[in-house]
Design a protein around this motif. Structure first.
Motif, PDB file in Angstrom:
ATOM      1  N   UNK A  21       0.855  -1.188   0.000  1.00 18.44           N
ATOM      2  CA  UNK A  21       0.000   0.000   0.000  1.00 18.44           C
ATOM      3  C   UNK A  21       0.888   1.233   0.000  1.00 18.44           C
ATOM      4  N   UNK A  22       0.584   2.151  -0.901  1.00 20.73           N
ATOM      5  CA  UNK A  22       1.343   3.389  -0.981  1.00 20.73           C
ATOM      6  C   UNK A  22       2.141   3.467  -2.271  1.00 20.73           C
ATOM      7  N   UNK A  23       2.895   4.523  -2.391  1.00 22.54           N
ATOM      8  CA  UNK A  23       3.625   4.825  -3.626  1.00 22.54           C
ATOM      9  C   UNK A  23       4.981   4.139  -3.659  1.00 22.54           C
ATOM     10  N   UNK A  24       4.971   2.822  -3.678  1.00 20.86           N
ATOM     11  CA  UNK A  24       6.216   2.057  -3.761  1.00 20.86           C
ATOM     12  C   UNK A  24       6.670   2.001  -5.213  1.00 20.86           C
ATOM     13  N   UNK A  25       7.971   2.045  -5.432  1.00 17.72           N
ATOM     14  CA  UNK A  25       8.524   1.888  -6.776  1.00 17.72           C
ATOM     15  C   UNK A  25       8.896   0.423  -6.950  1.00 17.72           C
ATOM     16  N   UNK A  26       8.291  -0.229  -7.935  1.00 19.98           N
ATOM     17  CA  UNK A  26       8.601  -1.630  -8.209  1.00 19.98           C
ATOM     18  C   UNK A  26       9.516  -1.711  -9.416  1.00 19.98           C
ATOM     19  N   UNK A  27      10.513  -2.587  -9.318  1.00 21.36           N
ATOM     20  CA  UNK A  27      11.479  -2.758 -10.398  1.00 21.36           C
ATOM     21  C   UNK A  27      11.736  -4.234 -10.639  1.00 21.36           C
ATOM     22  N   UNK A  28      12.133  -4.550 -11.879  1.00 17.66           N
ATOM     23  CA  UNK A  28      12.587  -5.899 -12.194  1.00 17.66           C
ATOM     24  C   UNK A  28      13.980  -6.069 -11.623  1.00 17.66           C
ATOM     25  N   UNK A  35       5.282  -0.752 -14.041  1.00 16.97           N
ATOM     26  CA  UNK A  35       4.231   0.245 -13.895  1.00 16.97           C
ATOM     27  C   UNK A  35       3.175  -0.221 -12.895  1.00 16.97           C
ATOM     28  N   UNK A  36       2.847   0.664 -11.988  1.00 23.40           N
ATOM     29  CA  UNK A  36       1.814   0.415 -10.987  1.00 23.40           C
ATOM     30  C   UNK A  36       0.762   1.493 -11.150  1.00 23.40           C
ATOM     31  N   UNK A  37      -0.486   1.075 -11.352  1.00 19.09           N
ATOM     32  CA  UNK A  37      -1.566   2.036 -11.592  1.00 19.09           C
ATOM     33  C   UNK A  37      -2.579   2.098 -10.458  1.00 19.09           C
ATOM     34  N   UNK A  38      -2.319   1.362  -9.387  1.00 15.87           N
ATOM     35  CA  UNK A  38      -3.249   1.329  -8.249  1.00 15.87           C
ATOM     36  C   UNK A  38      -2.525   1.719  -6.969  1.00 15.87           C
ATOM     37  N   UNK A  39      -3.266   2.240  -5.998  1.00 14.56           N
ATOM     38  CA  UNK A  39      -2.626   2.598  -4.723  1.00 14.56           C
ATOM     39  C   UNK A  39      -2.258   1.382  -3.878  1.00 14.56           C
ATOM     40  N   UNK A  51       0.610 -13.548 -13.897  1.00 16.94           N
ATOM     41  CA  UNK A  51       0.835 -12.113 -14.104  1.00 16.94           C
ATOM     42  C   UNK A  51       1.908 -11.583 -13.144  1.00 16.94           C
ATOM     43  N   UNK A  52       2.921 -12.421 -12.876  1.00 20.07           N
ATOM     44  CA  UNK A  52       4.004 -12.030 -11.966  1.00 20.07           C
ATOM     45  C   UNK A  52       4.583 -10.688 -12.374  1.00 20.07           C
ATOM     46  N   UNK A  53       4.937  -9.866 -11.438  1.00 23.41           N
ATOM     47  CA  UNK A  53       5.073 -10.139 -10.012  1.00 23.41           C
ATOM     48  C   UNK A  53       3.765 -10.010  -9.238  1.00 23.41           C
ATOM     49  N   UNK A  54       2.675  -9.750  -9.945  1.00 23.52           N
ATOM     50  CA  UNK A  54       1.398  -9.547  -9.265  1.00 23.52           C
ATOM     51  C   UNK A  54       0.686 -10.869  -9.017  1.00 23.52           C
TER      52      UNK A  54
END
Length: 68
Positions: A21-28, A35-39, A51-54
Motif C-alpha cells: 500500500x502506498x507509492x512504492x517503486x517496483x522494479x525488475x 508500472x503500478x496504476x493502483x494505490x 501475471x508475476x510479479x502480481x
C-alpha cells in the motif's frame, strides 16, 4: 495507527500475497520500472501467478501455505 500520505506498508497475508500500500517503486531484477496504476497491489508469493510479479489468486487453487 494512521499513515502519512507518502508512507508505504507491506503486509504479508497468511497463505496469500504481499499487499503493498502506498507509492512504492517496483522494479525488475534488471532495474526496469514495473508500472503500478493502483494505490494497493498484491505481489505473488507462491511463484505460480500468470501475471508475476502480481498475484492472480493461483495460490488458493495450488494449496500454497506460508507456514511450511
Amino acid at each position: 495507527m494512521s499513515r502519512a500520505a507518502d508512507d508505504v506498508t507491506i503486509t504479508a497475508y497468511p497463505d496469500g500475497p504481499l499487499l503493498v500500500r502506498g507509492a512504492a517503486a517496483l522494479q525488475t531484477v534488471d532495474g526496469e520500472t514495473i508500472e503500478v496504476t493502483r494505490p494497493t497491489v498484491a505481489l505473488c508469493r507462491c511463484g505460480l501467478s500468470t501475471i508475476k510479479p502480481f498475484c492472480d489468486g493461483t495460490h488458493k487453487a495450488s494449496g500454497f501455505r506460508t507456514d511450511v
